[in-house]
Design a protein around this motif. Structure first.
Motif, short mmCIF file in Angstrom:
data_model
loop_
_atom_site.label_atom_id
_atom_site.label_comp_id
_atom_site.label_asym_id
_atom_site.label_seq_id
_atom_site.Cartn_x
_atom_site.Cartn_y
_atom_site.Cartn_z
N LEU A 94 -48.63 -40.48 -14.80
CA LEU A 94 -48.76 -39.43 -15.82
C LEU A 94 -48.71 -40.01 -17.23
CD1 LEU A 94 -48.91 -36.38 -16.45
CD2 LEU A 94 -46.41 -36.35 -16.40
N SER A 95 -47.92 -41.04 -17.42
CA SER A 95 -47.76 -41.63 -18.75
C SER A 95 -49.06 -42.23 -19.30
CB SER A 95 -46.67 -42.70 -18.73
OG SER A 95 -47.03 -43.75 -17.83
N GLN A 96 -50.01 -42.56 -18.42
CA GLN A 96 -51.29 -43.13 -18.87
C GLN A 96 -52.36 -42.07 -19.13
OE1 GLN A 96 -52.62 -46.31 -16.35
NE2 GLN A 96 -50.74 -47.48 -16.61
N LEU A 97 -52.03 -40.83 -18.87
CA LEU A 97 -52.93 -39.73 -19.15
C LEU A 97 -52.88 -39.44 -20.65
CD1 LEU A 97 -54.68 -37.81 -17.38
CD2 LEU A 97 -52.74 -36.25 -17.37
N PRO A 98 -54.01 -39.16 -21.31
CA PRO A 98 -53.97 -38.86 -22.75
C PRO A 98 -52.99 -37.72 -23.05
CG PRO A 98 -56.24 -39.13 -22.03
CD PRO A 98 -55.39 -39.13 -20.79
N LYS A 106 -48.54 -29.57 -18.86
CA LYS A 106 -47.17 -29.07 -19.04
C LYS A 106 -47.17 -27.57 -19.30
CE LYS A 106 -42.92 -30.03 -21.55
NZ LYS A 106 -42.26 -30.87 -22.54
N LYS A 107 -48.15 -27.12 -20.06
CA LYS A 107 -48.25 -25.70 -20.41
C LYS A 107 -48.69 -24.84 -19.22
CE LYS A 107 -50.73 -22.56 -23.50
NZ LYS A 107 -51.78 -22.44 -24.49
N ASN A 108 -49.56 -25.37 -18.36
CA ASN A 108 -50.20 -24.57 -17.32
C ASN A 108 -49.72 -24.81 -15.88
OD1 ASN A 108 -52.38 -23.01 -18.82
ND2 ASN A 108 -52.68 -25.11 -19.55
N TYR A 109 -48.98 -25.88 -15.64
CA TYR A 109 -48.56 -26.21 -14.27
C TYR A 109 -47.12 -26.73 -14.26
CZ TYR A 109 -53.54 -25.97 -13.30
OH TYR A 109 -54.83 -25.54 -13.18
N ALA A 110 -46.42 -26.43 -13.18
CA ALA A 110 -45.09 -27.00 -12.99
C ALA A 110 -45.24 -28.48 -12.67
CB ALA A 110 -44.39 -26.29 -11.83
N ALA A 111 -44.25 -29.27 -13.04
CA ALA A 111 -44.32 -30.72 -12.81
C ALA A 111 -44.54 -31.05 -11.34
CB ALA A 111 -43.06 -31.38 -13.33
N LYS A 112 -43.91 -30.29 -10.44
CA LYS A 112 -44.06 -30.57 -9.01
C LYS A 112 -45.44 -30.20 -8.47
CE LYS A 112 -42.16 -26.18 -7.52
NZ LYS A 112 -41.14 -25.48 -6.81
N ALA A 113 -46.23 -29.47 -9.25
CA ALA A 113 -47.59 -29.10 -8.82
C ALA A 113 -48.55 -30.28 -8.89
CB ALA A 113 -48.12 -27.95 -9.67
N ILE A 114 -48.23 -31.27 -9.72
CA ILE A 114 -49.12 -32.43 -9.89
C ILE A 114 -48.96 -33.36 -8.70
CG2 ILE A 114 -49.65 -34.42 -11.34
CD1 ILE A 114 -48.58 -32.72 -13.72
N LYS A 115 -50.06 -33.60 -7.99
CA LYS A 115 -50.03 -34.41 -6.77
C LYS A 115 -50.62 -35.80 -6.97
CE LYS A 115 -48.18 -31.05 -4.61
NZ LYS A 115 -46.74 -31.07 -4.45
N GLU A 116 -51.64 -35.91 -7.81
CA GLU A 116 -52.33 -37.19 -7.98
C GLU A 116 -53.07 -37.20 -9.30
OE1 GLU A 116 -56.14 -38.82 -5.74
OE2 GLU A 116 -54.38 -38.88 -4.44
N ILE A 117 -53.07 -38.35 -9.98
CA ILE A 117 -53.77 -38.49 -11.25
C ILE A 117 -54.66 -39.73 -11.17
CG2 ILE A 117 -53.53 -38.82 -13.75
CD1 ILE A 117 -50.67 -37.66 -13.43
N ALA A 118 -55.90 -39.59 -11.62
CA ALA A 118 -56.82 -40.72 -11.57
C ALA A 118 -57.72 -40.74 -12.80
CB ALA A 118 -57.68 -40.65 -10.31
N VAL A 119 -58.09 -41.95 -13.19
CA VAL A 119 -59.12 -42.13 -14.20
C VAL A 119 -60.38 -42.48 -13.43
CG1 VAL A 119 -58.53 -44.57 -14.60
CG2 VAL A 119 -59.80 -43.30 -16.33
N TYR A 129 -60.70 -37.92 -16.57
CA TYR A 129 -59.42 -37.95 -15.88
C TYR A 129 -59.39 -36.77 -14.92
CZ TYR A 129 -58.03 -41.29 -19.42
OH TYR A 129 -57.97 -42.40 -20.23
N GLU A 130 -58.98 -37.02 -13.68
CA GLU A 130 -58.90 -35.96 -12.68
C GLU A 130 -57.46 -35.87 -12.20
OE1 GLU A 130 -61.74 -36.52 -9.54
OE2 GLU A 130 -63.43 -36.51 -10.94
N VAL A 131 -56.92 -34.67 -12.28
CA VAL A 131 -55.54 -34.43 -11.85
C VAL A 131 -55.58 -33.42 -10.71
CG1 VAL A 131 -53.25 -33.67 -12.54
CG2 VAL A 131 -54.72 -34.86 -14.19
N MET A 132 -55.09 -33.84 -9.53
CA MET A 132 -55.02 -32.91 -8.41
C MET A 132 -53.71 -32.14 -8.52
SD MET A 132 -54.77 -33.27 -4.26
CE MET A 132 -55.82 -34.66 -4.13
#
Length: 157
Positions: A94-98, A106-119, A129-132
């Motif tokens: 997450l830290s490498q996401l812009p 942060k505004k639209n999803y709970a932290a536990k909702a984020i499953k995977e982040i990819a560039v 950037y795609e965030v599942m």
């Protein structure tokens, strides 16, 4: 009678597995051109190959190589049947996401909702950037542009 029931059970389960298998990516050995290109671009990497049909009529073949990078991150390289790289995807923290994308999440999803982040870098050298995320027991890809601006949300099948 017992044997008939057992035979029917195996027949039904075999049919269900065959149905499920048509929706899964098939593990394969790709054509020589694809192998050559991968080995040239990612020497000493050991991929797990799969094949997927894409396009409007499922008439195009894509070969996907999943492998670990030097930093032990998951990566995916996607090639067409001629060995041309179509996309490269690298899992990132997450830290490498812009920052702009982080604020949106942060505004639209709970932290536990984020499953995977990819560039993702496509064959035109376009970076996204795609965030599942998971919401209401469904999975979505939330896509951001290279600056972290929200682009689109796509429901995953």
């Amino acid at each position: 009678m017992k044997n008939v029931l057992i035979a029917a059970l195996f027949l039904c389960s075999g049919f269900l597995l065959a149905q499920e298998g048509t929706n899964m990516k098939e593990k394969i050995t790709p054509p020589e051109k694809v192998l050559f290109t991968f080995q040239k671009e990612y020497p000493n990497k050991i991929p797990v190959w799969s094949m997927e049909y894409v396009g409007d009529d499922n008439d195009e073949v894509r070969y996907e190589a999943k492998f670990k990078t030097d930093k032990n991150q998951e990566a995916l390289a996607v090639y067409d049947n001629l060995g041309i790289l179509k996309a490269y995807e690298l899992q990132i923290p997450l830290s490498q996401l812009p920052a702009k994308a982080q604020a949106y999440l942060k505004k639209n999803y709970a932290a536990k909702a984020i499953k995977e982040i990819a560039v993702v870098v496509d064959y035109k050298n376009k970076t996204t950037y795609e965030v599942m995320v998971e919401k209401d027991s469904r999975f979505y890809d939330v896509v951001f542009d290279k600056n972290g601006g929200f682009d689109v949300t796509i429901e995953k099948n």
